[in-house]
Design an enzyme around this catalytic site. Structure first.
Site, short mmCIF file in Angstrom:
data_model
loop_
_atom_site.label_atom_id
_atom_site.label_comp_id
_atom_site.label_asym_id
_atom_site.label_seq_id
_atom_site.Cartn_x
_atom_site.Cartn_y
_atom_site.Cartn_z
N LYS A 102 34.90 14.74 35.38
CA LYS A 102 35.71 15.78 34.49
C LYS A 102 35.39 15.16 33.05
O LYS A 102 35.63 14.09 32.82
CB LYS A 102 36.88 15.87 34.97
CG LYS A 102 37.84 17.18 34.09
CD LYS A 102 37.30 18.33 34.43
CE LYS A 102 37.28 18.92 36.01
NZ LYS A 102 37.09 20.19 36.18
N GLY A 214 46.81 34.14 34.68
CA GLY A 214 45.60 33.58 33.84
C GLY A 214 44.49 34.59 33.84
O GLY A 214 43.95 34.80 35.34
N ILE A 215 43.79 35.03 32.85
CA ILE A 215 42.77 36.04 32.95
C ILE A 215 41.56 35.48 31.89
O ILE A 215 41.04 35.97 31.02
CB ILE A 215 43.39 37.58 32.44
CG1 ILE A 215 44.68 37.94 32.96
CG2 ILE A 215 42.38 38.69 32.48
CD1 ILE A 215 44.65 38.23 34.28
N GLY A 216 41.34 34.20 32.51
CA GLY A 216 40.03 33.58 31.86
C GLY A 216 38.89 34.01 32.55
O GLY A 216 38.74 35.22 33.07
N ASN A 217 37.69 33.40 32.47
CA ASN A 217 36.46 33.52 33.10
C ASN A 217 36.74 33.77 34.67
O ASN A 217 36.46 34.99 35.11
CB ASN A 217 35.60 32.38 32.92
CG ASN A 217 35.06 32.32 31.56
OD1 ASN A 217 34.96 33.25 30.83
ND2 ASN A 217 34.67 30.91 31.15
N VAL A 218 37.47 33.08 35.50
CA VAL A 218 37.75 33.22 36.91
C VAL A 218 38.69 34.31 36.95
O VAL A 218 38.34 35.47 38.03
CB VAL A 218 38.01 31.94 37.36
CG1 VAL A 218 38.22 32.00 39.04
CG2 VAL A 218 36.77 30.89 37.24
N GLY A 219 39.77 34.47 36.42
CA GLY A 219 40.88 35.23 36.33
C GLY A 219 40.37 36.74 36.36
O GLY A 219 40.87 37.66 36.97
#
Length: 386
Positions: A102, A214-219
Protein backbone atom coordinates in the site's frame (compact mmCIF):
# COMPACT_ATOMS: atom_id res chain seq x y z
CA UNK A 1 9.38 20.66 -3.62
CA UNK A 2 12.59 18.65 -3.39
CA UNK A 3 12.14 15.04 -2.31
CA UNK A 4 14.60 12.32 -1.50
CA UNK A 5 14.33 8.61 -0.78
CA UNK A 6 14.48 7.29 2.79
CA UNK A 7 14.03 3.83 4.26
CA UNK A 8 11.43 4.37 6.99
CA UNK A 9 11.22 0.80 8.29
CA UNK A 10 12.93 1.58 11.59
CA UNK A 11 10.31 4.24 12.35
CA UNK A 12 7.57 1.61 12.19
CA UNK A 13 9.01 -1.21 14.28
CA UNK A 14 7.30 -0.11 17.50
CA UNK A 15 3.81 0.17 15.99
CA UNK A 16 1.16 -2.37 16.95
CA UNK A 17 0.40 -2.85 13.23
CA UNK A 18 3.99 -3.70 12.34
CA UNK A 19 4.33 -7.24 10.98
CA UNK A 20 7.66 -7.43 9.22
CA UNK A 21 6.87 -4.57 6.85
CA UNK A 22 9.50 -2.82 4.77
CA UNK A 23 8.66 0.87 4.37
CA UNK A 24 10.05 3.00 1.54
CA UNK A 25 9.56 6.75 1.80
CA UNK A 26 9.98 10.15 0.23
CA UNK A 27 10.91 12.97 2.59
CA UNK A 28 11.06 16.73 2.13
CA UNK A 29 14.08 18.96 2.71
CA UNK A 30 12.93 19.55 6.30
CA UNK A 31 12.66 15.76 6.80
CA UNK A 32 8.88 15.49 6.72
CA UNK A 33 7.43 12.33 5.20
CA UNK A 34 5.60 13.12 1.97
CA UNK A 35 4.78 9.56 0.87
CA UNK A 36 5.44 6.02 2.04
CA UNK A 37 5.08 2.62 0.39
CA UNK A 38 4.47 -0.31 2.73
CA UNK A 39 5.40 -3.83 1.62
CA UNK A 40 3.98 -6.55 3.88
CA UNK A 41 4.85 -9.76 2.05
CA UNK A 42 6.23 -10.88 -1.32
CA UNK A 43 5.17 -13.73 -3.58
CA UNK A 44 7.47 -15.95 -5.61
CA UNK A 45 6.87 -13.71 -8.62
CA UNK A 46 4.06 -13.26 -11.15
CA UNK A 47 4.89 -12.50 -14.78
CA UNK A 48 2.81 -9.79 -16.47
CA UNK A 49 1.96 -9.28 -20.12
CA UNK A 50 4.19 -6.18 -20.03
CA UNK A 51 7.22 -8.23 -19.03
CA UNK A 52 7.33 -7.17 -15.38
CA UNK A 53 7.70 -9.54 -12.44
CA UNK A 54 5.31 -8.77 -9.58
CA UNK A 55 5.76 -9.81 -5.96
CA UNK A 56 3.37 -7.43 -4.17
CA UNK A 57 0.49 -5.12 -4.97
CA UNK A 58 -1.78 -2.46 -3.52
CA UNK A 59 -3.26 0.93 -4.36
CA UNK A 60 -2.01 4.45 -3.71
CA UNK A 61 -4.08 6.46 -1.22
CA UNK A 62 -4.19 10.21 -0.58
CA UNK A 63 -5.04 10.82 3.08
CA UNK A 64 -7.08 13.72 4.42
CA UNK A 65 -5.08 16.87 5.28
CA UNK A 66 -6.01 16.70 8.99
CA UNK A 67 -4.05 13.49 9.60
CA UNK A 68 -0.79 12.74 11.38
CA UNK A 69 2.38 10.73 10.83
CA UNK A 70 1.26 8.15 13.38
CA UNK A 71 -2.14 7.68 11.75
CA UNK A 72 -0.64 7.49 8.25
CA UNK A 73 1.98 4.92 9.26
CA UNK A 74 -0.68 2.88 11.04
CA UNK A 75 -3.11 2.86 8.13
CA UNK A 76 -0.34 2.01 5.66
CA UNK A 77 0.76 -1.04 7.62
CA UNK A 78 -2.81 -2.10 8.36
CA UNK A 79 -3.97 -1.85 4.74
CA UNK A 80 -0.89 -3.52 3.26
CA UNK A 81 -1.38 -6.42 5.68
CA UNK A 82 -5.01 -6.56 4.61
CA UNK A 83 -3.93 -6.72 0.97
CA UNK A 84 -1.90 -9.84 1.78
CA UNK A 85 -5.00 -11.28 3.40
CA UNK A 86 -7.19 -10.29 0.44
CA UNK A 87 -4.89 -11.93 -2.12
CA UNK A 88 -4.67 -15.02 0.11
CA UNK A 89 -8.44 -15.21 0.56
CA UNK A 90 -9.18 -15.01 -3.15
CA UNK A 91 -6.22 -16.77 -4.76
CA UNK A 92 -5.09 -19.11 -1.96
CA UNK A 93 -1.63 -20.49 -2.68
CA UNK A 94 -1.90 -20.09 -6.47
CA UNK A 95 0.65 -18.09 -8.46
CA UNK A 96 -1.84 -15.22 -8.70
CA UNK A 97 -1.58 -14.49 -4.96
CA UNK A 98 0.68 -11.47 -4.51
CA UNK A 99 1.98 -10.15 -1.23
CA UNK A 100 0.28 -7.08 0.17
CA UNK A 101 1.41 -3.50 -0.37
CA UNK A 102 0.00 0.00 0.00
CA UNK A 103 1.18 3.53 -0.74
CA UNK A 104 0.02 6.46 1.40
CA UNK A 105 0.49 10.18 0.75
CA UNK A 106 1.06 12.05 4.04
CA UNK A 107 -1.12 14.97 2.96
CA UNK A 108 -0.89 16.72 6.34
CA UNK A 109 2.84 17.24 5.68
CA UNK A 110 2.48 18.28 2.03
CA UNK A 111 -1.02 19.83 1.65
CA UNK A 112 0.17 21.59 -1.49
CA UNK A 113 -0.15 18.29 -3.39
CA UNK A 114 -3.94 18.57 -3.26
CA UNK A 115 -5.39 19.53 -6.63
CA UNK A 116 -5.51 18.46 -10.25
CA UNK A 117 -2.27 16.80 -11.35
CA UNK A 118 -2.65 18.37 -14.80
CA UNK A 119 -1.98 21.83 -13.33
CA UNK A 120 -0.43 21.12 -9.91
CA UNK A 121 3.34 21.01 -10.34
CA UNK A 122 3.95 19.89 -6.75
CA UNK A 123 1.71 16.88 -7.27
CA UNK A 124 3.57 16.13 -10.49
CA UNK A 125 6.90 16.24 -8.64
CA UNK A 126 5.56 13.85 -6.00
CA UNK A 127 4.39 11.29 -8.57
CA UNK A 128 7.60 11.49 -10.56
CA UNK A 129 9.67 10.91 -7.41
CA UNK A 130 7.38 8.04 -6.42
CA UNK A 131 7.88 6.40 -9.81
CA UNK A 132 11.63 6.96 -10.05
CA UNK A 133 12.71 6.58 -6.41
CA UNK A 134 10.30 3.94 -5.07
CA UNK A 135 8.63 1.97 -7.87
CA UNK A 136 11.90 1.67 -9.78
CA UNK A 137 13.79 0.76 -6.61
CA UNK A 138 11.37 -2.00 -5.55
CA UNK A 139 10.66 -2.95 -9.19
CA UNK A 140 8.18 -5.71 -8.22
CA UNK A 141 5.35 -3.69 -6.62
CA UNK A 142 2.16 -3.06 -8.62
CA UNK A 143 0.09 0.01 -7.74
CA UNK A 144 -3.30 1.33 -8.81
CA UNK A 145 -6.32 3.32 -7.55
CA UNK A 146 -7.23 4.05 -3.97
CA UNK A 147 -8.94 6.93 -2.19
CA UNK A 148 -8.23 10.36 -3.65
CA UNK A 149 -6.58 9.10 -6.83
CA UNK A 150 -7.58 9.91 -10.41
CA UNK A 151 -6.81 8.32 -13.73
CA UNK A 152 -4.68 11.36 -14.55
CA UNK A 153 -2.56 10.69 -11.46
CA UNK A 154 -1.89 7.14 -12.58
CA UNK A 155 -1.13 8.29 -16.11
CA UNK A 156 1.49 10.66 -14.75
CA UNK A 157 3.06 7.99 -12.52
CA UNK A 158 3.13 5.53 -15.42
CA UNK A 159 5.10 7.99 -17.56
CA UNK A 160 8.11 7.62 -15.23
CA UNK A 161 7.62 4.17 -13.68
CA UNK A 162 9.12 0.93 -15.02
CA UNK A 163 6.78 -0.72 -17.49
CA UNK A 164 4.06 -2.90 -16.00
CA UNK A 165 4.03 -1.50 -12.44
CA UNK A 166 0.98 0.80 -12.78
CA UNK A 167 -2.58 -0.34 -13.53
CA UNK A 168 -5.69 1.80 -14.00
CA UNK A 169 -4.46 4.51 -16.37
CA UNK A 170 -5.46 2.78 -19.60
CA UNK A 171 -8.97 2.45 -21.00
CA UNK A 172 -10.85 -0.40 -19.36
CA UNK A 173 -8.39 -0.86 -16.49
CA UNK A 174 -10.08 1.17 -13.74
CA UNK A 175 -10.78 -1.47 -11.05
CA UNK A 176 -13.62 0.51 -9.43
CA UNK A 177 -16.51 -0.90 -11.55
CA UNK A 178 -15.26 -4.46 -11.05
CA UNK A 179 -14.95 -3.83 -7.32
CA UNK A 180 -18.61 -2.78 -7.33
CA UNK A 181 -19.55 -5.91 -9.28
CA UNK A 182 -17.76 -8.03 -6.70
CA UNK A 183 -19.58 -6.32 -3.82
CA UNK A 184 -22.91 -7.15 -5.47
CA UNK A 185 -21.86 -10.79 -5.87
CA UNK A 186 -21.00 -10.85 -2.16
CA UNK A 187 -24.32 -9.21 -1.31
CA UNK A 188 -26.29 -11.74 -3.35
CA UNK A 189 -24.43 -14.67 -1.79
CA UNK A 190 -25.12 -13.25 1.67
CA UNK A 191 -28.80 -12.95 0.75
CA UNK A 192 -28.92 -16.52 -0.55
CA UNK A 193 -27.51 -17.76 2.75
CA UNK A 194 -29.42 -15.56 5.17
CA UNK A 195 -32.20 -13.70 3.32
CA UNK A 196 -35.93 -14.21 3.86
CA UNK A 197 -36.17 -15.95 0.49
CA UNK A 198 -32.62 -16.58 -0.58
CA UNK A 199 -33.57 -17.82 -4.03
CA UNK A 200 -35.39 -14.59 -4.87
CA UNK A 201 -32.55 -12.17 -5.60
CA UNK A 202 -35.00 -9.74 -7.21
CA UNK A 203 -36.68 -9.34 -3.82
CA UNK A 204 -33.34 -8.36 -2.35
CA UNK A 205 -33.14 -5.31 -4.56
CA UNK A 206 -36.79 -4.39 -4.92
CA UNK A 207 -38.04 -4.89 -1.35
CA UNK A 208 -35.10 -4.27 1.00
CA UNK A 209 -33.83 -0.99 2.45
CA UNK A 210 -30.21 0.07 1.92
CA UNK A 211 -27.79 2.50 3.54
CA UNK A 212 -24.71 3.35 1.46
CA UNK A 213 -21.79 5.17 3.08
CA UNK A 214 -19.34 6.81 0.68
CA UNK A 215 -19.98 7.84 -2.94
CA UNK A 216 -16.45 7.78 -4.31
CA UNK A 217 -15.33 5.81 -7.36
CA UNK A 218 -16.60 2.46 -6.08
CA UNK A 219 -19.54 3.83 -4.12
CA UNK A 220 -20.91 5.66 -7.15
CA UNK A 221 -20.54 2.58 -9.36
CA UNK A 222 -22.29 0.53 -6.70
CA UNK A 223 -25.12 3.03 -6.33
CA UNK A 224 -25.67 3.03 -10.10
CA UNK A 225 -25.86 -0.76 -10.16
CA UNK A 226 -28.26 -0.90 -7.22
CA UNK A 227 -30.64 1.50 -8.94
CA UNK A 228 -30.38 -0.45 -12.20
CA UNK A 229 -31.41 -3.59 -10.31
CA UNK A 230 -34.55 -1.96 -8.96
CA UNK A 231 -33.62 -0.70 -5.49
CA UNK A 232 -36.38 1.62 -4.29
CA UNK A 233 -35.27 2.53 -0.78
CA UNK A 234 -31.71 3.78 -0.35
CA UNK A 235 -30.09 6.35 1.93
CA UNK A 236 -26.62 7.70 1.22
CA UNK A 237 -24.02 9.80 3.02
CA UNK A 238 -20.70 11.34 2.04
CA UNK A 239 -18.51 14.16 3.33
CA UNK A 240 -18.05 15.49 -0.22
CA UNK A 241 -20.93 17.71 -1.40
CA UNK A 242 -19.98 17.24 -5.07
CA UNK A 243 -20.21 13.46 -4.70
CA UNK A 244 -23.68 13.82 -3.19
CA UNK A 245 -24.89 16.06 -6.02
CA UNK A 246 -23.51 13.65 -8.59
CA UNK A 247 -25.36 10.82 -6.87
CA UNK A 248 -28.64 12.75 -6.71
CA UNK A 249 -28.60 13.12 -10.47
CA UNK A 250 -28.93 9.34 -10.82
CA UNK A 251 -32.42 9.37 -9.27
CA UNK A 252 -33.32 12.18 -6.90
CA UNK A 253 -36.75 10.69 -6.16
CA UNK A 254 -35.40 7.45 -4.71
CA UNK A 255 -32.12 8.55 -3.11
CA UNK A 256 -32.34 9.99 0.40
CA UNK A 257 -29.36 11.90 1.82
CA UNK A 258 -28.35 12.19 5.48
CA UNK A 259 -25.39 13.73 7.29
CA UNK A 260 -22.32 11.46 7.43
CA UNK A 261 -22.63 10.44 11.07
CA UNK A 262 -26.40 9.89 10.79
CA UNK A 263 -25.97 6.99 8.35
CA UNK A 264 -25.45 4.56 11.25
CA UNK A 265 -28.90 5.29 12.64
CA UNK A 266 -30.79 4.92 9.37
CA UNK A 267 -33.41 2.17 9.42
CA UNK A 268 -31.92 0.02 6.68
CA UNK A 269 -31.65 -3.73 6.56
CA UNK A 270 -28.45 -3.67 4.49
CA UNK A 271 -25.55 -1.38 5.35
CA UNK A 272 -22.87 -0.89 2.70
CA UNK A 273 -19.68 0.85 3.92
CA UNK A 274 -17.73 2.21 0.95
CA UNK A 275 -15.60 4.95 2.49
CA UNK A 276 -12.89 4.96 5.14
CA UNK A 277 -12.07 2.04 7.42
CA UNK A 278 -12.48 1.60 11.15
CA UNK A 279 -16.11 2.74 11.23
CA UNK A 280 -17.70 -0.37 12.76
CA UNK A 281 -17.24 -0.05 16.51
CA UNK A 282 -19.29 -0.50 19.68
CA UNK A 283 -21.16 2.80 19.16
CA UNK A 284 -22.02 2.42 15.48
CA UNK A 285 -22.90 -1.26 15.85
CA UNK A 286 -25.24 -0.37 18.71
CA UNK A 287 -26.95 2.21 16.49
CA UNK A 288 -27.43 -0.30 13.67
CA UNK A 289 -28.47 -3.41 15.56
CA UNK A 290 -32.18 -2.53 15.73
CA UNK A 291 -32.69 -2.60 11.94
CA UNK A 292 -29.56 -3.81 10.12
CA UNK A 293 -28.74 -7.48 9.74
CA UNK A 294 -26.37 -7.51 6.76
CA UNK A 295 -23.17 -5.53 6.15
CA UNK A 296 -21.53 -5.84 2.74
CA UNK A 297 -19.35 -3.10 1.27
CA UNK A 298 -16.15 -2.02 -0.43
CA UNK A 299 -14.43 -0.21 2.46
CA UNK A 300 -11.05 -1.60 3.42
CA UNK A 301 -10.87 -2.76 7.02
CA UNK A 302 -14.22 -1.35 8.22
CA UNK A 303 -13.82 -3.01 11.63
CA UNK A 304 -12.33 -0.65 14.22
CA UNK A 305 -10.76 -3.67 15.92
CA UNK A 306 -10.86 -7.42 15.44
CA UNK A 307 -13.35 -7.93 18.26
CA UNK A 308 -15.92 -5.83 16.39
CA UNK A 309 -16.37 -8.72 13.96
CA UNK A 310 -17.36 -10.87 16.94
CA UNK A 311 -19.51 -8.03 18.27
CA UNK A 312 -21.44 -7.95 14.98
CA UNK A 313 -21.90 -11.71 15.04
CA UNK A 314 -23.27 -11.63 18.58
CA UNK A 315 -25.63 -8.82 17.59
CA UNK A 316 -27.08 -11.01 14.84
CA UNK A 317 -25.62 -8.89 12.04
CA UNK A 318 -24.10 -10.85 9.16
CA UNK A 319 -20.81 -9.23 8.15
CA UNK A 320 -19.28 -10.19 4.80
CA UNK A 321 -15.52 -9.94 5.46
CA UNK A 322 -14.10 -7.00 3.53
CA UNK A 323 -11.14 -9.10 2.38
CA UNK A 324 -13.62 -11.05 0.26
CA UNK A 325 -16.47 -8.62 -0.42
CA UNK A 326 -14.27 -5.92 -1.95
CA UNK A 327 -11.80 -8.24 -3.67
CA UNK A 328 -13.15 -7.49 -7.14
CA UNK A 329 -10.61 -4.70 -7.53
CA UNK A 330 -7.71 -6.95 -6.56
CA UNK A 331 -8.95 -9.59 -8.99
CA UNK A 332 -9.26 -7.00 -11.75
CA UNK A 333 -5.77 -5.60 -11.18
CA UNK A 334 -4.17 -9.05 -11.29
CA UNK A 335 -6.20 -10.02 -14.37
CA UNK A 336 -5.31 -6.83 -16.24
CA UNK A 337 -1.65 -7.35 -15.43
CA UNK A 338 -1.64 -10.96 -16.60
CA UNK A 339 -4.02 -10.79 -19.56
CA UNK A 340 -6.87 -12.70 -17.93
CA UNK A 341 -10.56 -11.70 -17.94
CA UNK A 342 -11.90 -10.45 -14.62
CA UNK A 343 -15.35 -11.83 -15.39
CA UNK A 344 -13.89 -15.33 -15.45
CA UNK A 345 -12.38 -14.93 -11.96
CA UNK A 346 -15.07 -13.08 -9.99
CA UNK A 347 -16.69 -16.39 -9.03
CA UNK A 348 -13.89 -16.68 -6.48
CA UNK A 349 -15.73 -14.12 -4.33
CA UNK A 350 -18.93 -16.16 -4.06
CA UNK A 351 -17.01 -19.43 -3.71
CA UNK A 352 -14.92 -18.34 -0.74
CA UNK A 353 -17.76 -16.38 0.88
CA UNK A 354 -20.06 -19.41 0.74
CA UNK A 355 -17.31 -21.46 2.37
CA UNK A 356 -16.80 -18.81 5.08
CA UNK A 357 -20.52 -18.68 5.89
CA UNK A 358 -20.85 -22.46 6.07
CA UNK A 359 -17.90 -22.69 8.45
CA UNK A 360 -19.30 -19.81 10.48
CA UNK A 361 -22.61 -21.63 10.89
CA UNK A 362 -21.01 -25.00 11.62
CA UNK A 363 -18.48 -23.77 14.19
CA UNK A 364 -20.63 -20.91 15.56
CA UNK A 365 -17.82 -18.52 14.72
CA UNK A 366 -17.89 -14.95 13.38
CA UNK A 367 -17.19 -14.77 9.61
CA UNK A 368 -14.35 -12.33 10.30
CA UNK A 369 -12.66 -14.94 12.49
CA UNK A 370 -13.20 -17.67 9.89
CA UNK A 371 -11.50 -15.69 7.12
CA UNK A 372 -8.58 -14.89 9.44
CA UNK A 373 -8.12 -18.58 10.12
CA UNK A 374 -8.38 -19.56 6.44
CA UNK A 375 -5.88 -16.99 5.18
CA UNK A 376 -3.30 -17.28 7.96
CA UNK A 377 -1.71 -20.40 6.50
CA UNK A 378 -1.51 -18.95 3.00
CA UNK A 379 0.15 -15.75 4.22
CA UNK A 380 2.75 -17.75 6.12
CA UNK A 381 3.82 -19.30 2.81
CA UNK A 382 4.61 -15.89 1.30
CA UNK A 383 8.12 -14.51 1.47
CA UNK A 384 9.02 -11.80 4.02
CA UNK A 385 9.08 -8.24 2.74
CA UNK A 386 12.77 -7.84 3.56
Amino acid sequence: MKLQYANLTDQCGSFEEYDGHVVHGLVTEDNKVALATFIHRRSAGLQTIDGATLESGGGCRITLPNGSDHASFSVGMLLSSMMSQKFAAIFGDSKLALGGGKTVVFTHNVPEVLGDVRVNEVRQELWRAFAEEILARINTYLTSFDMGMTREDLEYIACYAPRGLVIGHRDGTDPSPVTADGVLLALEETWRMYGDDGDDVAALYEKQTFALQGIGNVGFALLSRLLERGVRHITIADTNAQSIERARRLDGDIIRVVEPDAIYGVKARIFMPCAKGGILNSRTISNMRSSTNMIVGSANNPLAEAFDGIRLYRAGIIYAPAEVANAGGAIDVVCNATGKKSADELHRITDILRHVYKESDFFDEAPSEVINRITRGYIEKLRPAA
